[in-house]
Design a protein around this motif. Structure first.
Motif, short mmCIF file in Angstrom:
data_model
loop_
_atom_site.label_atom_id
_atom_site.label_comp_id
_atom_site.label_asym_id
_atom_site.label_seq_id
_atom_site.Cartn_x
_atom_site.Cartn_y
_atom_site.Cartn_z
N SER A 49 0.84 -1.19 0.00
CA SER A 49 0.00 0.00 0.00
C SER A 49 0.88 1.25 0.00
N THR A 62 -2.56 7.62 -1.19
CA THR A 62 -3.61 7.73 -2.19
C THR A 62 -3.26 8.71 -3.31
N GLN A 66 -10.46 -6.65 6.80
CA GLN A 66 -10.55 -5.25 6.37
C GLN A 66 -11.49 -5.15 5.16
N GLU A 106 -12.87 -2.30 2.53
CA GLU A 106 -12.72 -0.93 2.01
C GLU A 106 -11.90 -0.06 2.97
N ASN A 107 -10.76 -0.62 3.37
CA ASN A 107 -9.76 0.07 4.19
C ASN A 107 -10.20 0.32 5.63
N SER A 139 -8.61 -8.90 3.09
CA SER A 139 -9.00 -7.54 2.69
C SER A 139 -9.87 -7.58 1.43
N ARG A 172 -11.74 -4.96 -1.34
CA ARG A 172 -11.73 -3.59 -1.82
C ARG A 172 -12.93 -3.33 -2.74
#
Length: 331
Positions: A7, A10, A97, A99-100, A137, A139
């Motif tokens: 990661s 952004t 997790q 969506e973060n 996770s 997303r």
């Protein structure tokens, strides 16, 4: 080849996609999302710790794509296969997790995920203070993964001066400039030197003019080992609206993070930006470019329009929790 997911901040996905193969030999990129990159790499995984803009890095156990992804199906897919863990000693916990955001799941699902690790590794369960973590996770792009966290870097401002750019952001800004080895560069609001330090450490160019109106900040920069007595860089105390040390039409690219008017006393930030553009226009060569970071999106875009500045491209990110935009501009 082993697969990894890392990661990063952004907004910089296209910058990272272009930069990573340049600095990590043998990497093969599989997917790129906002703030996340999935890739194959056959080299030493410790090399991934050296990538300045990586935050969390995972050794991939499973990936899934499609609509309607959920944790029961992801856990079921992982548990149905024998898995190899890159870190196979110590303790672990499992985290979920979506969506973060970390979420709680049904106890049967989390228990099944934990039993899968216990069955396939020598790791021991420790939900409070483990030495490694297994993340599931999901997303919003229709992509999910299960991975073992192998590297975690906390990006904070506690060791920085007020208003100082974090090193990884400064590095990515410099990547966005697409520098050539014969470029002459100017940083007229160099502050504490975040951008000049990254330029000197990681990039090739001909000359750098780094200046700031604050003599105390320039004094600090002159003591930094990367900038001290370096013939490639000219450090000076100068007003960015004047830049007397730089002759007309001599600079290929300006890379800078000018004041945003949040921490400094600036009566009219729009007028400030117009004066800045006037100064930059004088020093830039024909087709010269400007790489400018600002949290004042409306004001800088209005000033650019009024000064006939062309926005070639832009990206949007977060800096110290504030929305900010990075621009590539020309006259």
């Amino acid at each position: 080849m082993a697969e990894f997911i890392s990661s990063f901040i952004t907004g910089f996905q296209h910058v990272v996609e272009k930069n990573l193969p340049q600095i990590l030999a043998g990497v093969k990129i599989l997917h790129v999302f906002d703030g996340l990159i999935h890739y194959q790499y056959a080299g030493d995984s410790h090399n991934l710790d050296k990538i300045i803009y990586f935050n969390n890095t995972f050794f991939v156990l499973k990936t899934m794509k499609g609509k309607g992804l959920n944790f029961p199906s992801l856990v079921g897919a992982v548990s149905s296969e024998k898995k190899y863990y890159l870190i196979n000693k110590g303790t672990f916990r499992v985290r979920f997790q979506n969506e973060n955001q970390f979420v709680k799941v049904d106890k049967n699902i989390s228990k099944k995920a934990e039993e899968t690790v216990l069955h396939n590794s020598k790791l021991h369960l420790d939900r409070l203070s483990p030495t490694t973590e297994i993340w599931y996770s999901i997303r919003r792009e229709g992509f999910a993964f299960c991975g073992q966290l192998i590297s975690k870097r906390e990006f904070t401002e506690k060791n920085l001066n007020k208003g100082e750019l974090r090193p990884e952001i400064a590095y990515l800004i410099c990547c966005y400039a697409d520098l050539k080895q014969d470029d002459v560069v100017a940083e007229p609001f160099c502050g504490y030197g975040s951008i000049p330090v990254q330029l000197i450490k990681k990039f090739r160019f001909q000359k750098l003019f780094a200046s700031d109106i604050d003599k105390d900040k320039i004094s600090i920069n002159m003591q930094k080992k990367q900038l001290k007595d370096n013939p490639q860089i000219e450090l000076s105390v100068n007003d960015a609206f004047v830049l007397p040390q730089i002759i007309d039409r001599s600079v290929d690219v300006v890379i800078t993070d000018p004041p945003w008017g949040y921490f400094e006393q600036i009566d009219d930030i729009g007028e400030f930006y117009k004066k800045m553009f006037t100064s930059f226009k004088r020093i830039l060569k024909e087709n010269g470019r400007m790489i400018i970071l600002s949290a004042r999106k409306d004001e800088i875009e209005k000033a650019a329009l009024e000064m006939n500045v062309q926005i070639l491209s832009s990206l949007h990110t977060l800096v110290n929790g504030k929305k900010a935009s990075l621009y590539k501009m020309t006259f």
